[in-house]
Write a protein that holds these residues in place. Sequence first.
Motif, mmCIF file in Angstrom:
data_model
loop_
_atom_site.group_PDB
_atom_site.id
_atom_site.type_symbol
_atom_site.label_atom_id
_atom_site.label_comp_id
_atom_site.label_asym_id
_atom_site.label_seq_id
_atom_site.Cartn_x
_atom_site.Cartn_y
_atom_site.Cartn_z
ATOM 1 N N MET A 23 24.039 7.972 -11.941
ATOM 2 C CA MET A 23 22.594 8.425 -11.920
ATOM 3 C C MET A 23 22.619 9.823 -11.915
ATOM 4 S SD MET A 23 20.422 5.965 -12.394
ATOM 5 C CE MET A 23 20.263 3.972 -12.214
ATOM 6 N N ALA A 24 21.444 10.507 -12.612
ATOM 7 C CA ALA A 24 21.658 11.971 -12.569
ATOM 8 C C ALA A 24 21.204 12.517 -11.234
ATOM 9 C CB ALA A 24 20.526 12.417 -13.587
ATOM 10 N N ALA A 25 21.676 13.665 -10.738
ATOM 11 C CA ALA A 25 21.345 14.127 -9.534
ATOM 12 C C ALA A 25 19.664 14.535 -9.497
ATOM 13 C CB ALA A 25 22.176 15.607 -9.471
ATOM 14 N N GLY A 26 19.475 14.402 -8.103
ATOM 15 C CA GLY A 26 18.017 14.703 -7.923
ATOM 16 C C GLY A 26 17.194 13.307 -8.073
ATOM 17 N N VAL A 27 17.607 12.187 -8.709
ATOM 18 C CA VAL A 27 16.823 11.132 -8.614
ATOM 19 C C VAL A 27 16.769 10.287 -7.331
ATOM 20 C CG1 VAL A 27 16.455 8.942 -10.052
ATOM 21 C CG2 VAL A 27 17.370 10.867 -11.211
ATOM 22 N N PRO A 28 15.616 9.916 -6.876
ATOM 23 C CA PRO A 28 15.796 9.309 -5.436
ATOM 24 C C PRO A 28 16.311 7.931 -5.623
ATOM 25 C CG PRO A 28 13.513 9.607 -6.235
ATOM 26 C CD PRO A 28 14.448 10.197 -7.348
ATOM 27 N N ARG A 29 16.724 7.824 -4.261
ATOM 28 C CA ARG A 29 17.270 6.598 -4.147
ATOM 29 C C ARG A 29 16.679 5.849 -2.962
ATOM 30 N NH1 ARG A 29 22.414 7.416 -3.448
ATOM 31 N NH2 ARG A 29 22.833 6.764 -5.592
ATOM 32 N N VAL A 30 16.053 4.611 -2.723
ATOM 33 C CA VAL A 30 15.463 4.147 -1.647
ATOM 34 C C VAL A 30 15.890 2.812 -1.533
ATOM 35 C CG1 VAL A 30 13.112 3.168 -1.028
ATOM 36 C CG2 VAL A 30 13.284 5.007 -2.683
ATOM 37 N N PHE A 31 16.451 2.547 0.086
ATOM 38 C CA PHE A 31 16.628 1.332 0.401
ATOM 39 C C PHE A 31 15.651 0.324 0.751
ATOM 40 C CE2 PHE A 31 20.478 3.850 1.012
ATOM 41 C CZ PHE A 31 21.593 2.768 0.824
ATOM 42 N N VAL A 32 15.945 -1.009 0.252
ATOM 43 C CA VAL A 32 14.632 -1.824 0.385
ATOM 44 C C VAL A 32 14.256 -2.028 1.757
ATOM 45 C CG1 VAL A 32 15.197 -2.829 -1.929
ATOM 46 C CG2 VAL A 32 16.040 -3.891 -0.060
ATOM 47 N N SER A 33 15.024 -2.089 3.002
ATOM 48 C CA SER A 33 14.798 -2.629 4.071
ATOM 49 C C SER A 33 13.578 -1.527 4.486
ATOM 50 C CB SER A 33 15.765 -2.606 4.863
ATOM 51 O OG SER A 33 16.386 -1.317 4.984
ATOM 52 N N HIS A 34 13.829 -0.166 3.818
ATOM 53 C CA HIS A 34 12.656 0.643 4.413
ATOM 54 C C HIS A 34 11.463 0.236 3.890
ATOM 55 C CE1 HIS A 34 16.545 3.736 4.968
ATOM 56 N NE2 HIS A 34 16.329 2.716 6.241
ATOM 57 N N LEU A 35 11.064 -0.414 2.931
ATOM 58 C CA LEU A 35 10.141 -0.685 2.117
ATOM 59 C C LEU A 35 9.137 -2.027 2.761
ATOM 60 C CD1 LEU A 35 11.120 -0.055 -1.616
ATOM 61 C CD2 LEU A 35 9.742 1.426 -0.113
ATOM 62 N N SER A 36 10.018 -2.820 3.373
ATOM 63 C CA SER A 36 9.378 -4.063 3.714
ATOM 64 C C SER A 36 8.187 -3.564 4.699
ATOM 65 C CB SER A 36 10.248 -4.792 4.554
ATOM 66 O OG SER A 36 9.670 -5.995 5.265
ATOM 67 N N GLY A 37 6.977 -4.033 4.491
ATOM 68 C CA GLY A 37 5.914 -3.728 5.288
ATOM 69 C C GLY A 37 5.008 -2.599 5.088
ATOM 70 N N VAL A 38 5.551 -1.432 4.173
ATOM 71 C CA VAL A 38 4.852 -0.152 4.002
ATOM 72 C C VAL A 38 3.652 -0.316 3.410
ATOM 73 C CG1 VAL A 38 7.111 0.840 4.108
ATOM 74 C CG2 VAL A 38 6.066 0.471 1.991
ATOM 75 N N PRO A 39 2.479 0.386 3.320
ATOM 76 C CA PRO A 39 1.392 0.347 2.950
ATOM 77 C C PRO A 39 1.458 0.888 1.565
ATOM 78 C CG PRO A 39 1.567 2.275 4.515
ATOM 79 C CD PRO A 39 2.791 1.472 4.660
ATOM 80 N N VAL A 40 0.607 0.246 0.703
ATOM 81 C CA VAL A 40 0.496 0.603 -0.586
ATOM 82 C C VAL A 40 -0.887 1.118 -0.740
ATOM 83 C CG1 VAL A 40 0.346 -0.415 -3.011
ATOM 84 C CG2 VAL A 40 2.088 -1.350 -1.579
ATOM 85 N N PHE A 41 -1.187 2.187 -1.458
ATOM 86 C CA PHE A 41 -2.310 3.041 -1.720
ATOM 87 C C PHE A 41 -2.441 3.100 -3.302
ATOM 88 C CE2 PHE A 41 -0.482 4.379 2.473
ATOM 89 C CZ PHE A 41 -1.516 4.411 3.218
ATOM 90 N N ASP A 42 -3.958 3.382 -3.465
ATOM 91 C CA ASP A 42 -4.275 3.461 -4.899
ATOM 92 C C ASP A 42 -4.456 4.876 -4.765
ATOM 93 O OD1 ASP A 42 -6.693 4.372 -3.701
ATOM 94 O OD2 ASP A 42 -7.897 2.691 -4.148
ATOM 95 N N PRO A 43 -4.655 5.413 -6.077
ATOM 96 C CA PRO A 43 -4.586 7.352 -6.276
ATOM 97 C C PRO A 43 -5.860 7.723 -5.277
ATOM 98 C CG PRO A 43 -4.616 6.131 -8.520
ATOM 99 C CD PRO A 43 -4.871 5.018 -7.324
ATOM 100 N N ASN A 44 -6.847 7.049 -4.808
ATOM 101 C CA ASN A 44 -7.728 7.763 -3.935
ATOM 102 C C ASN A 44 -7.584 7.772 -2.382
ATOM 103 O OD1 ASN A 44 -9.480 8.394 -6.319
ATOM 104 N ND2 ASN A 44 -10.166 6.111 -6.304
ATOM 105 N N GLY A 45 -6.396 7.310 -2.062
ATOM 106 C CA GLY A 45 -5.778 7.092 -0.760
ATOM 107 C C GLY A 45 -6.291 5.848 -0.152
ATOM 108 N N ASP A 46 -7.015 4.912 -0.664
ATOM 109 C CA ASP A 46 -7.290 3.625 -0.088
ATOM 110 C C ASP A 46 -6.087 2.818 -0.167
ATOM 111 O OD1 ASP A 46 -10.012 4.518 0.020
ATOM 112 O OD2 ASP A 46 -10.421 4.024 -1.805
ATOM 113 N N GLN A 47 -6.055 2.022 1.328
ATOM 114 C CA GLN A 47 -4.916 1.022 1.267
ATOM 115 C C GLN A 47 -5.103 -0.086 0.351
ATOM 116 O OE1 GLN A 47 -3.205 0.638 5.047
ATOM 117 N NE2 GLN A 47 -2.213 -1.264 4.400
#
Length: 424
Positions: A1-25
């Motif tokens: 993968m190219a440098a600078g492309v973010p990597r995310v571990f899925v355990s950190h995503l469990s339960g995190v909020p999802v927002f629309d572009p206006n900031g509403d959850q």
Amino acid sequence: MAAGVPRVFVSHLSGVPVFDPNGDQVGRVRDLVAMLRVGGRPPRLLGIVVEVISRRRIFLPMTRVTGIDSGQVITTGVINMRRFEQRPTERLVLGEFLDRRVRLVETGEEVTILDVAIQQLPARRDWEIDKYFVRKGRGGALRRKGETLTVDWSAVSGFSLEEHGQGAESLVATFERLRPTDVANALHHLSPKRRAEVAAALDDDRLADVLEELPEDDQVEIIGKLKEERAADVLEAMDPDDAADLLSELPEEDKERLLMLMRPDDAADVRRLMSYEERTAGGLMTTEPIVLRPDATVADALARVRRSDLSPALAAQVYVCRPPDETPTGKYLGTVHFQRLLRDPPFALVSSIVDSDLVPLPPDAPLSVVTSYLAAYNLVSVPVVDESGSLLGAVTVDDVLDHLLPEDWRETDFHSEEGVAHGR
């Protein structure tokens, strides 16, 4: 993968909020959906399972995710609220990957997957599984003492499909390498039973792309065998003009039932297209060209043109209109061609470089007039404007070709061995 492309571990995503572009959850992440692939390729991330306020779990495609960072997921704001149903080709990352016992390819040693890292492909909206965080040992007390390490996806066996598999899962994974036109050709030559199995296993966006390339009889057969809610989802994912053409082939009561199941905005676009005669500018046009306001900059226009889901014909120009930005727009002011965008500075306003000399076509212009217009001015797309001056859509050259070629062209010339050989 190219440098600078973010990597995310899925355990950190469990339960995190999802927002629309206006900031509403919108809800919270409950899982991620992946698809295994053939040929030693990493599993592809299809989307996210989101639990909304009503505790319903819905599917959010990765193509509608604009950002994953700082403990939150940002979406485009366009979300289908139908309940998530896992398909045969799909795997739940948190539910099925974590704590799974697999083997290291190099040593054959058995390890336990503790976490999975995902990464976005450079310059694209696609995501893939990138790495696994694993623990050596067999569990129990040894599990606490076992060495942990992060390995590439290719260092672990058990997450790819065999080429020779006969199930829909393997066939769909093989199709991922092909263009929609080639998948459509393969589907056309399958038995009706097999065609229905494969269509059911394809994700909505992929099936929509393939349906657009199939003969009308195959389109009607496939859409008729899908569950109605799924059929409505696929129609929403199709280009509005293609969805209108398909719906026009269905019995009136089936057509109305599917339109009622579609999102109101999508259904309104399709109904509008179906109100025009088939071989006119209105019947040929798409209602989703690139529309910009006069105060948008060249940089804004180029950002819109770069979208990977746009066809080359639609990306060849932008249309400058007064608000509203969705068709039918406010007053149409003119067109800015892609080449002009490349020649002017990023800070220049599109209103300062707009081409207003070419007269747009009315929606009742016949196919012969549309064809002559494109040929006379060497264009790949033409704006369609109503009597009040509002932009209704754009007719692209590929839509015109579909109506100039013989009705059975998808089944004969293009897919003949000689035609394919010359095409290569």
